[in-house]
Design a protein around this motif. Structure first.
Motif, mmCIF file in Angstrom:
data_model
loop_
_atom_site.group_PDB
_atom_site.id
_atom_site.type_symbol
_atom_site.label_atom_id
_atom_site.label_comp_id
_atom_site.label_asym_id
_atom_site.label_seq_id
_atom_site.Cartn_x
_atom_site.Cartn_y
_atom_site.Cartn_z
ATOM 1 N N GLY A 56 82.872 74.083 25.207
ATOM 2 C CA GLY A 56 81.599 73.380 25.208
ATOM 3 C C GLY A 56 80.482 74.393 25.117
ATOM 4 O O GLY A 56 80.539 75.462 25.742
ATOM 5 N N LEU A 57 79.480 74.094 24.314
ATOM 6 C CA LEU A 57 78.323 74.979 24.169
ATOM 7 C C LEU A 57 77.186 74.441 25.033
ATOM 8 O O LEU A 57 76.753 73.300 24.847
ATOM 9 N N PHE A 58 76.761 75.254 25.978
ATOM 10 C CA PHE A 58 75.697 74.874 26.907
ATOM 11 C C PHE A 58 74.435 75.628 26.527
ATOM 12 O O PHE A 58 74.451 76.854 26.389
ATOM 13 N N VAL A 59 73.343 74.889 26.351
ATOM 14 C CA VAL A 59 72.066 75.484 25.971
ATOM 15 C C VAL A 59 71.080 75.190 27.092
ATOM 16 O O VAL A 59 70.870 74.033 27.460
ATOM 17 N N THR A 60 70.483 76.255 27.617
ATOM 18 C CA THR A 60 69.599 76.099 28.769
ATOM 19 C C THR A 60 68.411 77.046 28.666
ATOM 20 O O THR A 60 68.450 78.016 27.911
ATOM 21 N N ALA A 61 67.378 76.755 29.425
ATOM 22 C CA ALA A 61 66.208 77.632 29.476
ATOM 23 C C ALA A 61 66.622 78.992 30.024
ATOM 24 O O ALA A 61 67.553 79.098 30.829
ATOM 25 N N GLY A 62 65.924 80.019 29.596
ATOM 26 C CA GLY A 62 66.262 81.388 29.936
ATOM 27 C C GLY A 62 66.253 81.731 31.401
ATOM 28 O O GLY A 62 66.874 82.709 31.812
ATOM 29 N N ASP A 63 65.594 80.930 32.228
ATOM 30 C CA ASP A 63 65.529 81.223 33.662
ATOM 31 C C ASP A 63 66.520 80.401 34.486
ATOM 32 O O ASP A 63 66.502 80.450 35.710
ATOM 33 N N VAL A 108 82.183 71.325 18.577
ATOM 34 C CA VAL A 108 82.386 71.321 20.027
ATOM 35 C C VAL A 108 81.242 70.524 20.631
ATOM 36 O O VAL A 108 80.172 70.413 20.033
ATOM 37 N N PRO A 109 81.455 69.958 21.820
ATOM 38 C CA PRO A 109 80.343 69.261 22.451
ATOM 39 C C PRO A 109 79.227 70.251 22.786
ATOM 40 O O PRO A 109 79.482 71.384 23.188
ATOM 41 N N ILE A 110 78.010 69.778 22.595
ATOM 42 C CA ILE A 110 76.837 70.599 22.897
ATOM 43 C C ILE A 110 76.067 69.909 24.010
ATOM 44 O O ILE A 110 75.752 68.716 23.926
ATOM 45 N N PHE A 111 75.799 70.681 25.063
ATOM 46 C CA PHE A 111 75.106 70.164 26.233
ATOM 47 C C PHE A 111 73.760 70.869 26.350
ATOM 48 O O PHE A 111 73.697 72.098 26.421
ATOM 49 N N LEU A 112 72.690 70.089 26.347
ATOM 50 C CA LEU A 112 71.334 70.629 26.410
ATOM 51 C C LEU A 112 70.759 70.390 27.795
ATOM 52 O O LEU A 112 70.652 69.237 28.243
#
Length: 158
Positions: A56-63, A108-112
């Motif tokens: 799974g690809l997790f995309v999150t803010a840098g902090d 792949v699932p992408i989680f934002l």
């Protein structure tokens, strides 16, 4: 090659989105923020996790940090761990430090993470550790068809 892949993908999808190429390294949150002149939180980190045979690809803010319980609840069996650099390249088509959250080699699932919503614009990598793509959270969700989550709690966000 990867920067070109992202550029061509965006031209076909939305020509108003233009990735930026830099001479300087932008493969860490701090480096990217410095080059772009923004706070680190505006840099969208794309992190590939593996749990058992699932990715799974997790995309999150840098902090933000990603709670392992969240990864486990979303990916299922097995102890979640960061994918190895070779796996990241195989699955995404991008090297660590330049992972773009779309135009991936494998689906792949992408989680934002909803933490990015606090900014009008976030900056994702655009295929290389010398690139960035300014994009709104809404447009990022539209392009990736990502599932909006809170990486701190085990809950989906609508």
């Amino acid at each position: 090659m990867s920067f070109q892949k992202v550029s061509e993908f965006l031209k076909q999808l939305d020509s108003s989105l233009e990735p930026i190429h830099f001479e300087e390294d932008t493969n860490t949150v701090d480096e990217a923020a410095k080059v772009l002149g923004v706070e680190g939180a505006q840099i969208a980190k794309s992190i590939l996790f593996k749990s058992g045979a699932s990715y799974g690809l997790f995309v999150t803010a840098g902090d933000m940090r990603i709670n392992q319980k969240v990864v486990k609840s979303l990916l299922g069996a097995g102890k979640p761990k960061l994918a190895a650099p070779e796996e990241v390249y195989e699955i995404t088509g991008y090297k660590v430090g330049g992972v773009c959250p779309f135009a991936l080699n494998h689906e792949v699932p992408i989680f934002l993470d909803e933490s990015m919503r606090r900014f009008d614009i976030v900056y994702t990598a655009a295929g290389t550790p010398h690139s960035a793509l300014p994009i709104s959270f809404e447009k990022l969700q539209e392009i990736t068809k990502g599932i909006v989550i809170n990486t701190q709690t085990v809950e989906l966000v609508r």
